[in-house]
Design an enzyme around this catalytic site. Sequence first.
Site, mmCIF file in Angstrom:
data_model
loop_
_atom_site.group_PDB
_atom_site.id
_atom_site.type_symbol
_atom_site.label_atom_id
_atom_site.label_comp_id
_atom_site.label_asym_id
_atom_site.label_seq_id
_atom_site.Cartn_x
_atom_site.Cartn_y
_atom_site.Cartn_z
ATOM 1 C CG ASP A 98 -2.321 -0.168 0.978
ATOM 2 O OD1 ASP A 98 -2.949 0.805 0.524
ATOM 3 O OD2 ASP A 98 -2.830 -1.276 1.203
ATOM 4 C CG ASP A 203 -5.075 4.461 1.294
ATOM 5 O OD1 ASP A 203 -5.936 3.584 1.385
ATOM 6 O OD2 ASP A 203 -5.053 5.488 1.990
ATOM 7 C CD GLU A 258 -9.411 3.112 -1.435
ATOM 8 O OE1 GLU A 258 -10.289 2.679 -0.695
ATOM 9 O OE2 GLU A 258 -8.562 3.959 -1.040
ATOM 10 C CG HIS A 333 -8.641 -3.223 4.080
ATOM 11 N ND1 HIS A 333 -8.304 -3.112 2.739
ATOM 12 C CD2 HIS A 333 -8.475 -2.005 4.609
ATOM 13 C CE1 HIS A 333 -7.950 -1.870 2.488
ATOM 14 N NE2 HIS A 333 -8.040 -1.175 3.602
ATOM 15 C CG ASP A 334 -11.647 -0.193 3.534
ATOM 16 O OD1 ASP A 334 -11.110 -0.294 4.655
ATOM 17 O OD2 ASP A 334 -11.110 0.395 2.568
HETATM 18 C C1 GLC Z 1 -8.575 3.559 2.123
HETATM 19 C C2 GLC Z 1 -8.313 2.289 2.889
HETATM 20 C C3 GLC Z 1 -8.973 2.386 4.230
HETATM 21 C C4 GLC Z 1 -8.390 3.561 4.966
HETATM 22 C C5 GLC Z 1 -8.460 4.844 4.133
HETATM 23 C C6 GLC Z 1 -7.580 5.906 4.696
HETATM 24 O O1 GLC Z 1 -9.916 3.735 1.854
HETATM 25 O O2 GLC Z 1 -8.745 1.182 2.169
HETATM 26 O O3 GLC Z 1 -8.843 1.223 4.993
HETATM 27 O O4 GLC Z 1 -9.072 3.749 6.167
HETATM 28 O O5 GLC Z 1 -8.054 4.646 2.813
HETATM 29 O O6 GLC Z 1 -6.228 5.588 4.498
#
Ligand code: GLC
Length: 566
Positions: A98, A203, A258, A333-334
Amino acid sequence: MMKKWWMESVGYQIYPKSFFDANHDGIGDLPGILSKLGYLHELGVNLIWICPFYDSPMDDNGYDVRDFFKVADIFGDIEHIKAIIREAHQLGIRVILDLVLNHTSDEHPWFIESRKSKDNPYRDFYIWHEGRIKHGKKIEPTNWASFFGGSCWRHDPQTDSYYMKIFSDKMPDLNWENPEVRQAMADVAKWWLDLGVDGFRIDAVSHLQRDAFVDSTLTDDRYVLDWKKFSNLPKVHDHVRWLHNEVFEPYDCLTIGETGGEASIEEGLRYASFDAKALSMVFNFDHNWCNNLWSIDDPKDLKTDVIRLKQVFAQWQEAFKGQGWLPLNWLNHDQPRLMSHYGSRAHFKASGKMLATALHMMRGTPFIYQGEEIGMINHPFENLQDFRDIASINHYHELMRKHPDADLAYIIKKVVMTSRDHPRTPVHWDDTRHAGFSTVRPWIDVTPNHDLINIADQMQDQDSIWHHYRKLIQLRLTSDLRDVIIHGTFEMIDVAHPSLYVYKRHHDHDQLLVVNNFTAEHVIWRLPADRVTAVIIQNYPDVDIRHQTLYLRPYESIVFKTEAHT
Ligand code: GLC
Ligand code: CA
């Protein structure tokens, strides 16, 4: 045709805290990952994405980075990650990490400096703004809400100003307008690439620019979650292209952005078409919202909007045809556990296998989220104390504030429905105490069905969901159908069918027909004119075809090899 190693990959996402605890302190760690590389090799994946393990106060489980170049003590040290890279590469597994570009921890030295004074050299590393006076009281510069609840501004007494933080209070947003920030983050990426990683999941990449600081009028809430104010704005693309030229291209690494904040397909292409010279792929979330999860009060009322789900898949597939490449994933993971989202408890095995087939047979690079390969389900959280995720805990407090008279059980139920803690409970390695994850009680409770759903049992059982995933991976990576599965064209057929998601893949002389029943109903379906020559993978012991008609059982899924009639 464009060919890259990452097109010929199947990925596996690891959330280190919950994967495997090698030193038995209750927290998953890097030695834990190292010891399970053999397992991942046996499953057959050839790419792993490891979520953050950097030094961090762990406000958001490591997405709040305090030192980009250091491994957090709870996870191990730099030698462990070097060993993971080395041993994974020996097994033919690439490694991506990440890359957190949008923010740091408030304990990062840059922020400690930045908040000291308005003329500190690091002041402009972050986004500072004066408050405004409303009804004689000082309030935030705008009414924008953060993703994790409350305002996206936080008052800092040291200079009596506000810093922006679209996630938690302890995650101040970096100022990407500042070229020094861009250079510093490019250096972070280079450092890890020099260490041997093969690329990054980037991220929150869509948030690297903010709109003019003007109140949102989207709703009349005190704080308005108006993603458009800080998502997918034009300069983000400039920043990403700059990173491409500076880092990604010279290292020829894999980059998957993402793109939250509702990136459209057009925006997706701007980030990741072959011509964009920006990212290799983007994770979009459109297919994650194709049921009523966010509007119901009870999971029993959950219903999948099959038509919408298949349209979403087909539209992205169609738009990226010949122009770009997509990752294929059901969750991360979200997100809720897949089986509790689109799967069925009553038809556990069949639905788990069907969902896997439906995804893995599309064009793109599949990603399996840890535990998905055995069909892990959501956790029955009951109390506030059981949650660990900052967003879930904030959600709870926000609901309590908004509905002071509501029943506590109702509030908890609401938080449970969408909590990000579900995918973060420990992986079920076996049926022993603590699911073989650790010998001590883990940092977050084990989901209490590891006696029924665990890796050891499913590896023994040839008919398990685990073996189905393994077979899908083999078909894609090593079978003689490899080219059609990886590079074949995608065409959805019977677009309007309310229960079935059916598509064809085609490459040279190979043609596949993928039929998936997304419901618990029996469905009778007339096959297209093509001649079926073989069944490649299925989730029932037999296939019921009579007179060119298919009799499908609940969640049945079949991949046929077909030939056009000449
Ligand atoms: C992304 C990650 C998440 C995190 C956020 C802030 O959405 O997947 O888990 O809380 O970024 O870094
Ligand atoms: Ca540990």
